[in-house]
Design an enzyme around this catalytic site. Structure first.
Site, PDB file in Angstrom:
ATOM      1  N   GLU A  80       0.810  -1.208   0.000  1.00 48.72           N
ATOM      2  CA  GLU A  80       0.000   0.000   0.000  1.00 48.72           C
ATOM      3  C   GLU A  80       0.853   1.272   0.000  1.00 48.72           C
ATOM      4  O   GLU A  80       0.339   2.370   0.223  1.00 48.72           O
ATOM      5  CB  GLU A  80      -0.954  -0.001   1.194  1.00 48.72           C
ATOM      6  CG  GLU A  80      -1.962  -1.141   1.119  1.00 48.72           C
ATOM      7  CD  GLU A  80      -2.971  -1.138   2.243  1.00 48.72           C
ATOM      8  OE1 GLU A  80      -4.164  -1.312   1.964  1.00 48.72           O
ATOM      9  OE2 GLU A  80      -2.562  -0.980   3.405  1.00 48.72           O
ATOM     10  N   TYR A 126     -13.865  20.031  16.110  1.00 50.38           N
ATOM     11  CA  TYR A 126     -12.527  19.471  15.935  1.00 50.38           C
ATOM     12  C   TYR A 126     -12.439  18.588  14.699  1.00 50.38           C
ATOM     13  O   TYR A 126     -11.386  18.484  14.067  1.00 50.38           O
ATOM     14  CB  TYR A 126     -12.086  18.705  17.191  1.00 50.38           C
ATOM     15  CG  TYR A 126     -11.592  19.650  18.249  1.00 50.38           C
ATOM     16  CD1 TYR A 126     -10.295  20.156  18.199  1.00 50.38           C
ATOM     17  CD2 TYR A 126     -12.430  20.076  19.266  1.00 50.38           C
ATOM     18  CE1 TYR A 126      -9.842  21.051  19.147  1.00 50.38           C
ATOM     19  CE2 TYR A 126     -11.991  20.977  20.225  1.00 50.38           C
ATOM     20  CZ  TYR A 126     -10.686  21.459  20.160  1.00 50.38           C
ATOM     21  OH  TYR A 126     -10.253  22.354  21.087  1.00 50.38           O
TER      22      TYR A 126
END
Length: 214
Positions: A80, A126
């Site tokens: 990956e 957030y």
């Protein structure tokens, strides 16, 4: 290589391993899933290798890549690795990338009724400040070249993407920023699933825009 450069690399290797252990020990990844990378000032990259548990990393065995993405040292790289390179190519200010198969984020990536342009609603301030918006990249088999192209396209405008039936890929200016953004994404995915079937009060478009301007 200067002493200062060696010290910087040593610290970065140690930080990758500390963050990997923290992520693993808190159940945000499992087995040998997930990978972490960070970019040195030279543009070279350090990355967790293939078949390695994030809970048991050896700083000396991290895969090392040239700035062009050629593997030149350490253990064999994860298959990956291209996900990380795609993010760095399109986000030149990124200093680190975290990719996990974290449970709640993967669960959201499998839902049939999400908005592919922005998978999660703006539930908290957030989340907006650390992640912003989160596009869904269509499913491709692991290692498929089409996945690299799709991730690169989304990375031009987004610091984080969610791979369908797979998991998040998140970049940050620093390793800590990438870690915190990934964890914020996972907690928001958890909230989203917990609130399913309940009336919610997400942030308004005006509140979201105010946060983005900040």
């Amino acid at each position: 290589m200067t002493t200062a450069t060696i010290s910087d690399e040593t610290r970065l290797r140690d930080e990758i391993c500390r963050i990997g252990a923290s992520i693993f020990n808190r159940g945000l990844t499992f087995g040998s899933t997930g990978n972490i990378s960070a970019r040195l000032p030279s543009g070279e990259m350090l990355m967790t290798p293939t078949n390695a548990s994030l809970g048991d990393l050896d700083p000396a065995r991290l895969s090392r890549f040239t700035a062009e993405g050629v593997h030149v040292g350490g253990d064999a790289p994860t298959k990956e690795a291209f996900l990380h390179r795609c993010m760095y190519c399109e986000r030149p200010k990124a200093g680190a990338v975290v990719h996990l198969h974290s449970t709640y984020s993967v669960a959201v990536s499998i839902l049939a009724d999400v908005d592919p342009s922005d998978v999660l609603p703006p539930l908290t301030a957030y989340y907006i400040m650390r992640v912003g918006s989160l596009p869904l990249v269509p499913y491709y088999p692991p290692g498929d070249e089409s996945l690299a192209i799709a991730v690169g396209e989304q990375a031009k405008a987004h610091s984080a993407v969610l791979l369908a039936n797979h998991g998040p890929v998140v970049s940050g200016a620093t390793l800590r920023e990438a870690q915190y953004a990934t964890e914020e994404l996972e907690e928001t995915a958890k909230l989203h699933l917990l609130l399913d079937g309940h009336k919610t009060r997400p942030l308004t478009p005006e509140q979201v825009e105010a946060l983005r301007r900040r």
